[in-house]
Write a protein that holds these residues in place. Structure first.
Motif, short mmCIF file in Angstrom:
data_model
loop_
_atom_site.label_atom_id
_atom_site.label_comp_id
_atom_site.label_asym_id
_atom_site.label_seq_id
_atom_site.Cartn_x
_atom_site.Cartn_y
_atom_site.Cartn_z
N ASP A 91 -2.29 71.15 -25.62
CA ASP A 91 -1.05 70.59 -24.77
C ASP A 91 -0.24 70.17 -25.93
O ASP A 91 -0.83 69.30 -27.00
N THR A 131 9.11 61.26 -19.58
CA THR A 131 8.11 62.40 -20.06
C THR A 131 8.09 62.34 -21.19
O THR A 131 9.62 61.66 -22.52
N GLU A 132 7.34 62.83 -21.99
CA GLU A 132 7.93 63.37 -23.41
C GLU A 132 8.95 64.27 -24.26
O GLU A 132 9.89 64.14 -24.78
N ALA A 151 2.09 67.80 -26.63
CA ALA A 151 2.66 67.01 -25.81
C ALA A 151 1.24 65.98 -26.62
O ALA A 151 1.74 65.21 -27.47
N GLU A 152 -0.09 66.38 -26.72
CA GLU A 152 -0.81 64.97 -26.52
C GLU A 152 -1.10 65.76 -28.25
O GLU A 152 -1.17 64.45 -29.10
N ALA A 180 1.64 63.50 -29.93
CA ALA A 180 1.30 61.69 -29.52
C ALA A 180 0.56 61.49 -31.13
O ALA A 180 0.51 60.44 -31.38
N LYS A 181 -1.04 61.92 -30.61
CA LYS A 181 -2.03 61.61 -31.93
C LYS A 181 -1.61 61.85 -33.16
O LYS A 181 -2.16 61.23 -34.65
#
Length: 258
Positions: free
Chosen positions: A152, A9-10, A154-155, A158-159
């Protein structure tokens, strides 16, 4: 205890960067990174930022006086950053010494340099935060622009590579948007809080590595508090706030990033 066979996971990636995993779990994370180039690139960037931070504060100040180190410790405790003392003590000493020189006074408690004697102008991303705050306020007032309260983190990381701080449990997220800025993609969050009312949290990668403790100012009739941890800067903007309240809120947010 997590095993090698559980999904990575993150949180595992963050713990990997912070050297908080047992050997078996580190092997699992490294196996995952070997098959995920995007995650591997982000982790390598985080490792570089971590190592740069350690190197930046590895050397003690030359001829550092005991009084200066003691003042640095008081500053760190006053900000609730005892866990950061080892890595930030040299920088805290510089801040205290600079404050005493700017004020022309020695032997005081926690010192703050007034805005009128600041040696550098506000960071450029402050203006971007003000513009995003106004756009977000306008958006919330329009029925044709529905709010997006789902967050979100984590998203987003990530982006965009932007690590958001943890929010207090009683802060309500009203809207989350990705905004363009001169520094690149940014995150603008509209929040409703019990103590400070409605405010916005702006986060962006300004293109430079820096560790800046929370500071506050007034701009365009708004209350602004900002800080930077590594490669990500964060700005709180409020229509009105009691003295020091917004800076204290920024201090609380900054502590969640360590």
């Amino acid at each position: 205890m997590r095993t090698m066979h559980e999904p990575v996971t993150e949180l595992d990636l963050v713990a990997y960067v912070d050297d908080q995993l047992d050997p078996w779990r580190r092997v699992a994370v490294e196996r995952h990174l070997a098959t995920d180039p995007e995650a591997a690139a982000r982790v390598m960037a985080d490792l570089q930022a971590r190592d740069e931070l350690r190197l930046a504060f590895a050397e003690p100040l030359p001829h550092e006086a005991p009084e200066t180190r003691a003042a640095a410790r008081r500053l760190a405790r006053g900000l609730g950053l005892d866990r950061m003392l080892v890595r930030l003590a040299p920088m805290a000493a510089v801040l205290v010494l600079g404050g005493m020189i700017g004020a022309g006074v020695a032997g005081l408690g926690p010192l703050r340099v007034p805005q009128v004697v600041a040696s550098e102008p506000p960071p450029e991303f402050i203006q971007a935060a003000l513009e995003a705050h106004e756009a977000g306020r306008l958006r919330l007032s329009m029925q044709s622009q529905p709010a997006m309260p789902r967050l979100d983190a984590a998203e987003i990381r990530a982006k965009t590579g932007i690590l958001l701080p943890g929010l207090p449990g009683d802060w309500q997220v009203q809207d989350v948007q990705i905004f363009p800025s001169p520094q690149g993609p940014s995150v603008e969050m509209a929040l409703e809080t019990p103590e400070l009312g409605r405010l916005s949290l702006f986060a962006v990668r300004p293109g430079s590595f820096r560790v800046a403790l929370p500071d506050e100012m007034q701009a365009s009739g708004l209350e602004v508090a900002w800080f930077q941890i590594g490669e990500v800067a964060h700005v709180l903007v409020a229509e009105a706030a009691p003295p020091d309240a917004l800076r204290e809120a920024a201090e609380g947010l900054s502590r969640t990033l360590y």
